[in-house]
Design an enzyme around this catalytic site. Structure first.
Site, short mmCIF file in Angstrom:
data_model
loop_
_atom_site.label_atom_id
_atom_site.label_comp_id
_atom_site.label_asym_id
_atom_site.label_seq_id
_atom_site.Cartn_x
_atom_site.Cartn_y
_atom_site.Cartn_z
N SER A 153 1.01 74.38 -38.25
CA SER A 153 0.70 74.61 -36.91
C SER A 153 2.11 75.17 -36.21
CB SER A 153 0.51 73.13 -36.42
OG SER A 153 1.34 72.09 -36.74
N HIS A 194 -5.49 78.17 -38.99
CA HIS A 194 -5.05 76.56 -38.35
C HIS A 194 -6.36 76.05 -37.86
CE1 HIS A 194 -2.79 74.92 -34.74
NE2 HIS A 194 -2.48 74.18 -35.83
N GLU A 208 -7.74 79.24 -35.96
CA GLU A 208 -7.00 80.40 -35.53
C GLU A 208 -6.63 81.03 -36.82
OE1 GLU A 208 -4.43 79.28 -31.80
OE2 GLU A 208 -3.47 78.40 -33.51
N ASN A 250 -0.98 77.17 -29.07
CA ASN A 250 0.19 76.33 -28.53
C ASN A 250 1.32 77.24 -28.02
OD1 ASN A 250 -0.56 73.69 -29.66
ND2 ASN A 250 0.30 74.19 -31.56
#
Ligand code: NAI
Length: 504
Positions: free
Chosen positions: A124, A145, A157, A195
């Site tokens: 991550s 991900h 992702e 993120n």
């Protein structure tokens, strides 16, 4: 053309903790034979049992039939050795988040699996490119991900490292799509999409707190009830864990060479240092001790609404308010102007624009915050300069209360709460698109599915207007001057394009 890996081909999962188990369950449900490997003795067998128990619960809930469960269990095996993964068509790694440990694992895997197998990491925060750096065949290496819990959350992702082949990225994309997930493609960038772009959702709220604009309960309430977000940043980070949320922020900030757009929060640092990590420690921004009550957001007492108001010019994204005022029985006169509402007592109401009320000497100005949907909003934040006459402020409060909304009067913080948060989310989203990290559509999908945003940032920008958001950031940039709020070149460009189209 179906590029997905055939369902008869083996998927291997290495690292069978939280994520590994979830990913294995997804591949298993899609019909693949699945092999699990974990370096901790007995851990893979425990994972087989845990996944079996989860399938049992699905049968109990009627979401899987008994025959399907038996068939799935028959396809799931623990491997005692990496060598048992030799025939895997795809290996997904979900081991400890440590670059050198991951690099070592993939060097071993490369010697084990066939040259046509896809290799994927569920990292991550590490660079996909760095994990693949020493490989003989880095072209078949991708990031996949998944979000926790993987069996429930649709977003994946699909990350292209620097050396990833297009065919490998497409194969990975089509495979997770065939598994029933919603994949988005993105380049290898710190934080990937979710993120990276979500940082200001937390950071702006923490800044408003640090600047004395409002307390956590009020900021949360404004972002929920006006911004349309499912949870506020304070309650959400208490759920995620302050230590975990701060670690992501610090990692993204460091990876961007400490770009001020990503600067972590001192208030959150102190919280982490104090051991208040959120729900799991019984205390974060809020207390979770037995019997502790969540503080209420600040809500203004009832005030009298003006009987008539003057709307000067177009209110832009707040224009739907005009119909709401009229429906509430307030007489609205329209005049030419630059998008203000004049109240009988002399107050000028303005949609948040990044300026501060104290900068107006001549008149009393009250700002109202941006809302996702003014009709649906249950709460509106107002800000005015210190020392504004209480009757003047009360008139503005009463106006919004007449629409059935709660009103929170916050401090005179430029950009207010929803305004600065949305402007920053849009800024980072536009920048990611322009740098080729992902398409606009994938960015919006990622933010809606990965963090539950009520609208994708790019869709939101279309509604509010790039020019307006850019102007708001410019005002913040002038006031804070750290570079944090300097609008991305792409946002400036979109603002000008919008203006040119309006003039045409
Ligand atoms: P975890 O701690 O629950 O599980 C990790 C497992 O890997 C453990 O069972 C451990 O024994 C095993 N392991 C460690 N080193 C190994 C090695 N060299 N070879 C084989 N097995 C090894 O961790 P979690 O939370 O499942 O995270 C795994 C990965 O997924 C990390 O890269 C993390 O950053 C990423 N991730 C985690 C998410 C989360 O919410 N927990 C979300 C998305 C990604």
């Amino acid at each position: 053309m179906d590029d997905a890996i055939g369902r008869d081909r083996t998927v291997a999962v290495v690292g069978t903790g939280t994520m590994g188990q979830g990913i294995a369950q997804v591949a298993l449900a899609a019909g693949h034979p699945v092999r699990l490997y974990d370096s901790a003795p007995g851990r893979a067998a425990e994972a087989v049992a845990a996944i079996g128990a989860r399938l049992d619960r699905l049968v109990e809930k009627g979401r899987m039939d008994a025959a399907g469960r038996e068939a799935a269990a028959g396809r799931l095996h623990a491997a005692a050795d990496l060598a048992e993964l030799a025939d895997a068509a795809l290996v997904v790694e979900a081991i400890v988040e440590d670059l050198s440990v991951k690099q070592r694992l993939f060097a071993d895997l490369e010697k084990t699996v066939g040259d046509d197998a896809l290799l994927a990491t569920n990292t991550s925060s590490l660079s996909v490119t760095a994990i693949a750096g020493g490989l003989r065949l880095p072209g078949r290496f991708v990031g996949l991900h998944f979000f926790n819990p993987a069996p429930l959350l649709p977003l994946v992702e699909v990350v292209r490292g620097f050396a990833t082949d297009e065919t490998a990225a497409t194969r990975a994309y089509e495979t997770v799509k065939a598994w029933g997930k919603t994949p988005v493609r993105c380049a290898d960038t710190p934080g990937f999409l979710v993120n990276r772009i979500a940082r200001p959702f937390y950071a702006e709220a923490f800044r408003v707190l640090e600047e004395g604009g409002a307390d956590p309960a009020t900021i949360d309430a404004v972002l929920r009830e006006s911004g349309g977000f499912r949870m506020g940043p304070f309650e959400l980070t208490d759920l995620i864990g302050q230590d975990v949320n701060e670690a992501v922020t610090r990692s993204v900030w460091d990876s961007f060479f400490q770009d001020p757009k990503f600067t972590p929060s001192l208030a959150q640092r102190r919280l982490v240092e104090s051991g208040r990590h959120g729900r799991k420690t019984g205390h974060g921004w809020f207390s979770y001790a037995e019997g502790a009550e969540r503080p209420e957001p600040h809500t203004a007492p009832p005030a009298k609404a003006p009987e008539r108001i003057t709307v000067r010019g177009d209110l832009g994204p707040a224009e739907p308010l005009v119909g709401l005022f009229e429906a509430a029985g307030i007489t609205v006169r329209r005049k030419k102007g630059e998008g203000f509402v004049d109240l009988p007592g002399g107050v000028r109401l303005s949609l948040v624009d990044g300026e501060s009320s104290f900068e107006y000497h001549q008149e009393e100005i009250v700002y109202f915050d941006l809302a996702l949907d003014y009709a649906a909003a249950g709460r509106i934040a107002l800000s005015a300069r210190e020392g504004i006459a209480p009757e003047a402020l009360a008139e503005a409060v009463g106006l919004f209360q007449a629409l059935g909304k709660q009103v929170s009067v916050i401090g005179d913080v430029p950009g207010m709460i929803v305004g600065r948060t949305v402007a920053m989310l849009v800024d980072l989203a536009v920048d990611a698109v322009d740098r080729g990290v992902a398409t606009a559509e994938d960015v919006d999908t990622a933010m809606r599915l990965g963090v539950n945003y009520p609208a994708g940032p790019l869709e939101w920008a279309e509604k509010v207007g790039h020019r307006r958001l850019c102007a708001l950031l410019r005002q913040l940039h002038e006031r804070y001057a750290t570079g944090r709020y300097a609008p991305a070149v792409g946002l400036v460009r979109r603002g000008y394009t919008e203006e040119a189209e309006e003039l045409r």
